[in-house]
Design a protein around this motif. Structure first.
Motif, short mmCIF file in Angstrom:
data_model
loop_
_atom_site.label_atom_id
_atom_site.label_comp_id
_atom_site.label_asym_id
_atom_site.label_seq_id
_atom_site.Cartn_x
_atom_site.Cartn_y
_atom_site.Cartn_z
N HIS A 37 0.82 -1.20 0.00
CA HIS A 37 0.00 0.00 0.00
C HIS A 37 0.86 1.26 0.00
O HIS A 37 1.88 1.34 0.68
CB HIS A 37 -0.92 0.01 1.22
N TYR A 59 -0.94 -0.81 -4.41
CA TYR A 59 -2.24 -0.17 -4.27
C TYR A 59 -1.99 1.26 -3.82
O TYR A 59 -1.45 1.48 -2.74
CB TYR A 59 -3.11 -0.91 -3.26
N ALA A 226 -5.14 -0.03 -8.06
CA ALA A 226 -4.18 -1.11 -8.28
C ALA A 226 -3.41 -0.77 -9.55
O ALA A 226 -3.99 -0.73 -10.65
CB ALA A 226 -4.90 -2.44 -8.43
#
Length: 239
Positions: A37, A59, A226
């Motif tokens: 992330h 992400y 994504a």
């Protein structure tokens, strides 16, 4: 609000992630990276597409003003709508079946975490690996003998919220053990004076059902992206 604040606080507290800035003095853009992330904030005009190449296959959560830059930086950008839950009610503890033990993980359990199926390995990524998660004191698991069949952990450790994540081995007979692990973890989180939160994709029906069953209620929605490999332009500029 979770999970954004919890992600940045997790990086500060655990040192399991990394910080990125466009320049040391008076940075115009800052990014916090942990696990898969990335949280991106600031002025996108300070960057070029090649500057984002380091975040390929992650992400990325960023304000809308970053989208043209993100679109130019990566070959694939797929928006994922996410829902944030906050725990609002308690759930009575259940008794695990015979032969199953639910307990907090400790340093001796690192090896058991390494034997999880590869698709479940993301559960310890934000802590820097199985050893770090096992010794963190922020994870509970259901054991069938020496085998871990479900794990719930604090995925992002914040000062107000702790964002919860959970995995279960792909066996329908054991799916309900995830709730036992989540309940135990949430009791721990409350004892620390924090509030449990839960974040998952709006299309993740099992995750949303588990959150609701565990007493979490929807708080807000947001999108992250994504992203795939860097574009040819980004690679060339980076080189």
């Amino acid at each position: 609000m979770p999970p954004s604040a919890a992600l940045t606080e997790h990086v500060l507290t655990t040192e399991a992630g990394r910080w990125w800035v466009d320049r040391v003095i008076q940075p115009r853009v800052i990014a916090a990276e942990c696990g898969d992330h990335v949280l991106l904030r600031g002025d996108p005009r300070a960057l070029t597409p090649s500057d984002l190449a380091v975040f390929a296959d992650r992400y990325v959560e960023a304000p809308g003003r970053f989208l043209p830059l993100i679109g130019a930086a990566f070959q694939r950008v797929v928006p994922w709508q996410r829902v944030v839950y906050v725990k609002r009610s308690s759930v009575p503890a259940a008794r695990p079946p015979r032969g199953v033990t639910v307990r907090r993980l400790n340093t001796r359990d690192a090896r058991a975490l390494t034997t999880l199926p590869p698709a479940m390995s993301w559960i310890h990524r934000t802590w820097g690996g199985p050893e770090a998660l096992a010794r963190s004191g922020h994870a509970w698991a259901a054991f069938q003998g020496d085998r871990i069949v479900a794990v719930a952990c604090t995925y992002f450790l914040g000062t107000t919220y702790e964002d919860v994540a959970c995995v279960t081995v792909p066996d329908p007979r054991l799916q309900y053990l995830a709730l036992d692990c989540v309940n135990a973890l949430c009791s721990d989180i409350a004892a620390r004076g924090h509030t449990p939160s839960w974040t998952c994709s709006t299309s993740n029906r099992p995750g949303r059902l588990l959150a609701w069953t565990a007493g979490f209620r929807p708080e807000r929605e947001y999108a992250h992206y994504a992203v795939g490999p860097p574009t040819a332009t980004g690679r060339a500029a980076a080189g």
